[in-house]
Design an enzyme around this catalytic site. Structure first.
Site, PDB file in Angstrom:
ATOM      1  N   ARG A  43      32.846  81.840  61.096  1.00 35.59           N
ATOM      2  CA  ARG A  43      31.655  81.919  60.234  1.00 35.59           C
ATOM      3  C   ARG A  43      31.949  81.625  58.764  1.00 35.59           C
ATOM      4  O   ARG A  43      31.159  81.952  57.867  1.00 35.59           O
ATOM      5  CB  ARG A  43      30.958  83.281  60.337  1.00 35.59           C
TER       6      ARG A  43
ATOM      7  N   LYS B  81      28.099  69.504  49.975  1.00 38.06           N
ATOM      8  CA  LYS B  81      27.646  68.893  51.231  1.00 38.06           C
ATOM      9  C   LYS B  81      28.863  68.661  52.112  1.00 38.06           C
ATOM     10  O   LYS B  81      29.817  68.002  51.691  1.00 38.06           O
ATOM     11  CB  LYS B  81      26.956  67.549  50.960  1.00 38.06           C
TER      12      LYS B  81
ATOM     13  N   GLU C 199      29.165  54.893  42.385  1.00 41.34           N
ATOM     14  CA  GLU C 199      28.527  56.209  42.208  1.00 41.34           C
ATOM     15  C   GLU C 199      28.565  56.604  40.724  1.00 41.34           C
ATOM     16  O   GLU C 199      27.665  57.291  40.240  1.00 41.34           O
ATOM     17  CB  GLU C 199      29.223  57.277  43.070  1.00 41.34           C
TER      18      GLU C 199
ATOM     19  N   LYS D 236      26.894  65.047  37.961  1.00 42.82           N
ATOM     20  CA  LYS D 236      26.598  65.555  39.302  1.00 42.82           C
ATOM     21  C   LYS D 236      26.501  67.084  39.304  1.00 42.82           C
ATOM     22  O   LYS D 236      25.568  67.658  39.870  1.00 42.82           O
ATOM     23  CB  LYS D 236      27.647  65.077  40.313  1.00 42.82           C
TER      24      LYS D 236
ATOM     25  N   GLU E 276      18.922  70.297  47.494  1.00 43.38           N
ATOM     26  CA  GLU E 276      18.145  69.058  47.479  1.00 43.38           C
ATOM     27  C   GLU E 276      16.656  69.259  47.818  1.00 43.38           C
ATOM     28  O   GLU E 276      16.093  68.579  48.667  1.00 43.38           O
ATOM     29  CB  GLU E 276      18.782  68.025  48.431  1.00 43.38           C
TER      30      GLU E 276
ATOM     31  N   ARG F  47      17.927  67.151  42.872  1.00 48.48           N
ATOM     32  CA  ARG F  47      19.140  66.585  43.497  1.00 48.48           C
ATOM     33  C   ARG F  47      18.848  65.231  44.152  1.00 48.48           C
ATOM     34  O   ARG F  47      19.756  64.422  44.341  1.00 48.48           O
ATOM     35  CB  ARG F  47      19.750  67.564  44.511  1.00 48.48           C
TER      36      ARG F  47
ATOM     37  N   ASN G  19      20.133  60.235  44.987  1.00 49.27           N
ATOM     38  CA  ASN G  19      19.899  59.260  46.062  1.00 49.27           C
ATOM     39  C   ASN G  19      19.546  57.876  45.519  1.00 49.27           C
ATOM     40  O   ASN G  19      19.316  56.952  46.304  1.00 49.27           O
ATOM     41  CB  ASN G  19      18.772  59.741  46.995  1.00 49.27           C
TER      42      ASN G  19
ATOM     43  N   HIS H 180      20.508  54.633  47.270  1.00 51.48           N
ATOM     44  CA  HIS H 180      20.982  54.966  48.615  1.00 51.48           C
ATOM     45  C   HIS H 180      19.977  54.647  49.725  1.00 51.48           C
ATOM     46  O   HIS H 180      20.385  54.495  50.874  1.00 51.48           O
ATOM     47  CB  HIS H 180      21.377  56.442  48.697  1.00 51.48           C
TER      48      HIS H 180
ATOM     49  N   HIS I 188      21.965  52.637  52.253  1.00 50.75           N
ATOM     50  CA  HIS I 188      22.268  53.095  53.619  1.00 50.75           C
ATOM     51  C   HIS I 188      21.822  52.071  54.654  1.00 50.75           C
ATOM     52  O   HIS I 188      22.483  51.890  55.682  1.00 50.75           O
ATOM     53  CB  HIS I 188      21.602  54.446  53.903  1.00 50.75           C
TER      54      HIS I 188
ATOM     55  N   HIS J 132      31.068  52.352  51.458  1.00 45.84           N
ATOM     56  CA  HIS J 132      29.832  53.017  51.038  1.00 45.84           C
ATOM     57  C   HIS J 132      29.402  52.599  49.617  1.00 45.84           C
ATOM     58  O   HIS J 132      28.248  52.244  49.389  1.00 45.84           O
ATOM     59  CB  HIS J 132      30.027  54.539  51.117  1.00 45.84           C
TER      60      HIS J 132
HETATM   61  N1  GLY Z   1      25.902  62.348  47.481  1.00 49.96           N
HETATM   62  C1  GLY Z   1      24.678  62.847  47.011  1.00 49.96           C
HETATM   63  C2  GLY Z   1      24.636  64.327  46.936  1.00 49.96           C
HETATM   64  O1  GLY Z   1      25.667  64.982  46.963  1.00 49.96           O
HETATM   65  O2  GLY Z   1      23.580  64.877  46.851  1.00 49.96           O
END
Ligand code: GLY
Length: 353
Positions: free
Chosen positions: A109, A131, A173, A213, A223, A227, A231, A234, A238, A253
């Site tokens: 956990r 993330k 980025e 960031k 997000e 946040r 994107n 992206h 993507h 990427h």
């Molecule tokens: N890579 C975009 C984010 O971390 O929200």
């Protein structure tokens, strides 16, 4: 979600020793992949703080960011007696920090982990912001969790041995962070001599980029709102990345993001009044450093469908982050199919596809 500490190292040994001291643990594990085992782990060897660390080495590259590798990490932790008070250090690019972060978030956990990103992409993006996850069912980052590292240690010395493609992948980025922050930061990035990098200057730019960031993630860790600014580039990026993969011509990427920025800044210009001169400047930089992703009008429907299936959308409506100007962000924008096809026409014309 806990706030994570991001440290721009002045010496990795010192910063890592302090970070480990702040995370009480019974056992210490260090996750590497085949590349970082060979190229980066030797730089940590001999550090007293790591004397008792046990290494777990996994396959490199995105093809290994899957459930089988995750099971391998869980299994190894289990066999070697890891408890919920153990500490995991992830040493690698985004694949290692994403998968290692998810392994840590789920083992018993959740155990504490520290990220040491070794690529520019991981330093300015993947390793920061909590993330974590793996690819599943052919979909990127389909399974995962928001679970921040206790600490992210940015050691830009690793960048000295990074190949040009991975350098530019991360730099895309950084450009995105320039576009969503200030004209000054963007101008500095566009003027940076990428052919003969001054590493002290790169360190400073990397630090600024991470701050952009961090500032956004602090306001909206999960997000729900701002946040989504991250994107930018992206939604189209993507789709390019997926098309490239499906056609057996995979792209990194950050390259897909750079080409996605060209498209989404065009949309920003048409729909939100983003200045034409800024659009031209970014397009020139991308064309010069990233080349062009080739496709023709027969690919438009496919790209459109890929964009419709992006997990950022709701009810099948394509969601874009657009800009009115540098740092002036419009979230939750959409565009009709005709405009999206015009955007592809613009991209092909100005990039020479
Ligand atoms: N890579 C975009 C984010 O971390 O929200």
């Amino acid at each position: 979600m806990n706030k994570q500490e991001v440290i721009l190292c002045q010496g990795l040994e010192n910063s890592l020793t302090q970070a480990i001291d702040k995370c009480p643990h019974d056992k210490l594990f260090i996750l590497t992949d085949e590349h970082t085992h060979r190229l980066c782990l030797p730089k940590l060897e001999g550090m007293p703080a790591l004397q008792k660390a046990e290494e777990i080495c996994i396959g490199a590259e995105d093809v290994h960011k899957n459930i089988e590798t995750l099971v391998q990490v869980w299994q190894t932790l289990s066999e070697r007696g890891a408890t919920r008070h153990s500490l995991l250090i992830n040493l690698g690019g985004g694949m290692v920090t994403d998968l290692g972060g998810f392994a840590a978030a789920t083992f018993k956990r959740g155990i504490t982990y520290i990220n040491i990103p070794t690529t520019l992409l991981a330093m300015v993006d993947a390793s920061v912001g909590g993330k974590t996850g793996i690819n599943f069912n052919g979909l990127k980052n389909e399974i995962g969790a928001f679970a921040p590292a206790a600490c992210v240690l940015i050691e830009t010395e690793f960048l000295r041995t990074l190949d040009a493609h991975n350098f530019f992948s991360g730099y895309a980025e950084m450009l995105k962070h320039g576009l969503i922050s200030t004209p000054k930061h963007l101008d500095e990035l566009l003027a940076f001599d990428t052919e003969r990098p001054d590493y002290e200057h790169l360190k400073q730019l990397t630090g600024q980029s991470v701050q952009v960031k961090e500032y956004i993630v602090e306001q909206d860790p999960k997000e729900q709102g701002i946040r989504k600014a991250l994107n930018l580039g992206h939604t189209v990026g993507h789709a390019f990345e997926s098309l490239a993969l499906a056609e057996n011509r995979p792209v990194l990427h950050g390259y897909a993001v750079a080409w996605g920025l060209v498209c989404e800044l065009y949309l920003s210009h048409i729909q939100a009044g983003f200045p034409k001169e800024r659009l031209r400047q970014v397009n020139l930089f991308v064309r010069e450093h990233y080349g062009c992703f080739n496709f023709d009008c027969q690919h438009y429907e496919r790209l459109y469908e890929l964009m419709k299936h992006d997990k950022k959308n709701t009810a099948g409506i394509i969601n874009f982050t657009l800009l009115k100007d540098i740092g002036d962000i419009s979230l939750n924008q959409t565009a009709d199919k005709t405009t999206i096809f015009e955007m592809f026409d613009f991209y092909r014309e100005c990039m020479g596809a």
